[in-house]
Design a protein around this motif. Sequence first.
Motif, PDB file in Angstrom:
ATOM      1  N   UNK A 196      15.432   3.179  16.629  1.00  9.39           N
ATOM      2  CA  UNK A 196      15.777   3.895  15.585  1.00  9.39           C
ATOM      3  C   UNK A 196      15.328   3.588  14.227  1.00  9.39           C
ATOM      4  N   UNK A 197      15.204   2.127  13.929  1.00  9.78           N
ATOM      5  CA  UNK A 197      14.713   1.618  12.571  1.00  9.78           C
ATOM      6  C   UNK A 197      13.247   2.014  12.555  1.00  9.78           C
ATOM      7  N   UNK A 255      18.857  -7.254  14.976  1.00 15.62           N
ATOM      8  CA  UNK A 255      19.187  -5.870  15.392  1.00 15.62           C
ATOM      9  C   UNK A 255      18.091  -5.277  16.128  1.00 15.62           C
ATOM     10  N   UNK A 256      17.101  -6.060  16.730  1.00 18.31           N
ATOM     11  CA  UNK A 256      15.903  -5.519  17.348  1.00 18.31           C
ATOM     12  C   UNK A 256      15.507  -6.439  18.519  1.00 18.31           C
ATOM     13  N   UNK A 307       8.401  -5.812  15.878  1.00 20.88           N
ATOM     14  CA  UNK A 307       7.066  -5.238  16.111  1.00 20.88           C
ATOM     15  C   UNK A 307       7.360  -3.921  17.205  1.00 20.88           C
ATOM     16  N   UNK A 308       7.818  -2.944  16.952  1.00 20.81           N
ATOM     17  CA  UNK A 308       8.226  -2.013  17.866  1.00 20.81           C
ATOM     18  C   UNK A 308       6.938  -1.273  18.703  1.00 20.81           C
ATOM     19  N   UNK A 315      21.383  -2.425  23.166  1.00 17.52           N
ATOM     20  CA  UNK A 315      21.488  -2.358  21.765  1.00 17.52           C
ATOM     21  C   UNK A 315      20.556  -2.770  20.907  1.00 17.52           C
ATOM     22  N   UNK A 316      20.004  -4.004  20.878  1.00 16.01           N
ATOM     23  CA  UNK A 316      18.636  -4.060  20.054  1.00 16.01           C
ATOM     24  C   UNK A 316      17.720  -3.179  20.267  1.00 16.01           C
ATOM     25  N   UNK A 317      17.352  -2.939  21.763  1.00 12.99           N
ATOM     26  CA  UNK A 317      16.322  -2.192  22.049  1.00 12.99           C
ATOM     27  C   UNK A 317      16.414  -0.517  21.445  1.00 12.99           C
TER      28      UNK A 317
END
Length: 707
Positions: free
Chosen positions: A500-501, A461-462, A473-474, A493-495
């Motif tokens: 958000x996470x 989910x990222x 690793x945002x 979506x994953x971005x």
Amino acid sequence: WTPVGSPEGKRRALINEEGMIETDEAGFSLEPFVLTAEGPVTWADVKTTVSLPQGGLPVPSVTWKSDAIQLDIHPWVDGHGEDLTLHATYRLECRKPAPDTRLVVALRPFQVNPPWQAFRNLGGRSPIHHIHCSAEGMTLEGREVTASPHAELQGAAAFEEGEAPSILTRGDVPQNSHVDDPSGLASAEMLWRLPAGEAILEVTLSVPFFKKSLALDKNARDNALALWRTTVETVNWQVPACAAPAFDCFRTAAGHILINRDGPAIQPGPRRYTRSWVRDCVIMGAALAKAGLPEALRTFLTWYAPFQREDGFVPCVVDRDGIDWLVEHDSHGQFIWGLLEAYRTSGDRTFLNNMLPYARKAADYLLVLRAERMTAHYMTGEHAACFGLLPESASHEGYLAHPVHSYWDDFWGVRGLEAAAALAEAAGLNADSNRWKSEAARFQADLLHSIGKVIADKQLAYIPGSVEWADFDPTATSNAVAMLDFADALPQGPLHAMLETYLEGFRRKHRGEMQWNNYTAYEIRIIGAFVRLGKRDIANELLSFFLSDRRPREWNQWPEITWRDPRSPGHLGDVPHTWIAAEYLLALASMVAAEREASGSLVLASGLPWSWISEENGLSVRDLPTRFGPLDFMIRADGEESIRVTIGDSITLPPGGMTLVPPLPAGKKIIAVETQQGALDALDPVGSVIAVTSLPFAATLLLGKPA
């Protein structure tokens, strides 16, 4: 601690929060004491505060205060080239009559960097074997120290005779005029007595970095401050008081990047990180360009280019020990991207022609590397996610133990090939330009396919940081969003879920709901990612936090590693870490004017909060560098009914267009735009985005409630 230096870099001192000054890299330190009738006063007996001059000039000071005294400690650097000299001015003021008050400056065999910062000759001790005292001052380890006025008493001591504090407890200074101490722990002291009937004593010590000290001019410190003001105020910001800390920090950050340089070599730290990573340096150089100081990047790249290997491999780092050949495949694309940034800011054809051979080799080397992952072995099965990527690399510190296929490398590789195409086009080499442009498009397609495959195969989910680890690793991925502008190309979506996470974890940590020890302020670049995605409020939430967590706040800086406990004896990396300073510069600049790499457009005001335009006279900037020329821009709200905007014609309209996305008060939208030419209908249906189609532009935005 924080550095003390000049705009030309080369050498720098450090001062810590208690007022101890390390005179040079791994050099001896100056530490003040005040002798009173009650005994010696040290930093531990007073309240210490730190400060910078108004506007964020990077010239730090420390002040001691007690009921009886105030001691102001002002280090600064004067001169140019081989005449650079460190000065430390001590101004002692007695608040109560104290006829026996004396100022002592001890010269001690210690560094500001603590032992847990050990690297090379750094951290902890700074040996002093030889001291010689004369009428003019002292010589320690061959370094001259002069004082104005001359000390009333001075002397040196070997370690066996007692170190500075122990001698001062006797109300005395050492008696020796010459010391040779095999232990390397010799020390010395200079003493001045407060003149009879006076309440103020001021002395200045001078230590040259190279040759003899410059003659001390009474206006020298004022001149040094004036030079810094001229340097860091190249971009003219006028902002309300609520925004002043952010823009003071902008100026300080630019100054720190300049101070940390070693000649042409940009470096991310004043002590431990005195190395030139091409990754750090092109980002720091690009940030300096945003502060109106583009020459540093051009000079750095001209110096760095000859270290390139004949096959086109760009080394990741060069330092005083030579080239480090560690495989970090981000360096090739970063180098070319940096060349384009430098050319964009100058239009220097000589620079372009001189650098093109290096850009060509680096671009073609990227293609050679990609070809290694385009064989049949990588077309099917477990290796298919690596097809068309750059090979394994340790460009991320977390990958040092196990190099992986890092998407950080690939994002830079795509933009590097595009930069090579742009440089070739500028030089009239259309065949090369078209070839590299096509290769960049194919590379991007393979990169996005790989990311999509890893997300699907591992049900993420990222956006992952690498193929093998599929790591969250945002901080690294935000570089691709904010700086390299892959925002629209990445899986949406994953971005958004990734950010958000991150945001949920960030809020929980800083609300005290999660245990944590430390973090790295590289996270500052996530501000730019939220600006790019239209999340103005979140970007400002993060900005407010990181400004509140400067270490210390008054010196406008961040270490590489920020500990929850500011006094934790933990490794800090370096302070200030000027790659982080550069990320701050770029993030703040993007809130005002964001360049979109992919579309060639410019977006104004998309990160500004309402308070910055609604208080006082709003926000204005002159000569903010962009890829399309210097920007002159003013935005000011008149209550909640209208916003005035002007954009000068010093900038050209970008090929991808210019838009204005102003902050709006809650419950309001733009319902009309009035210009000198009449009403403007280039307004999006939401009532928040305006297309600017001609310059100069002057308009009043009328606000109202949505229908």
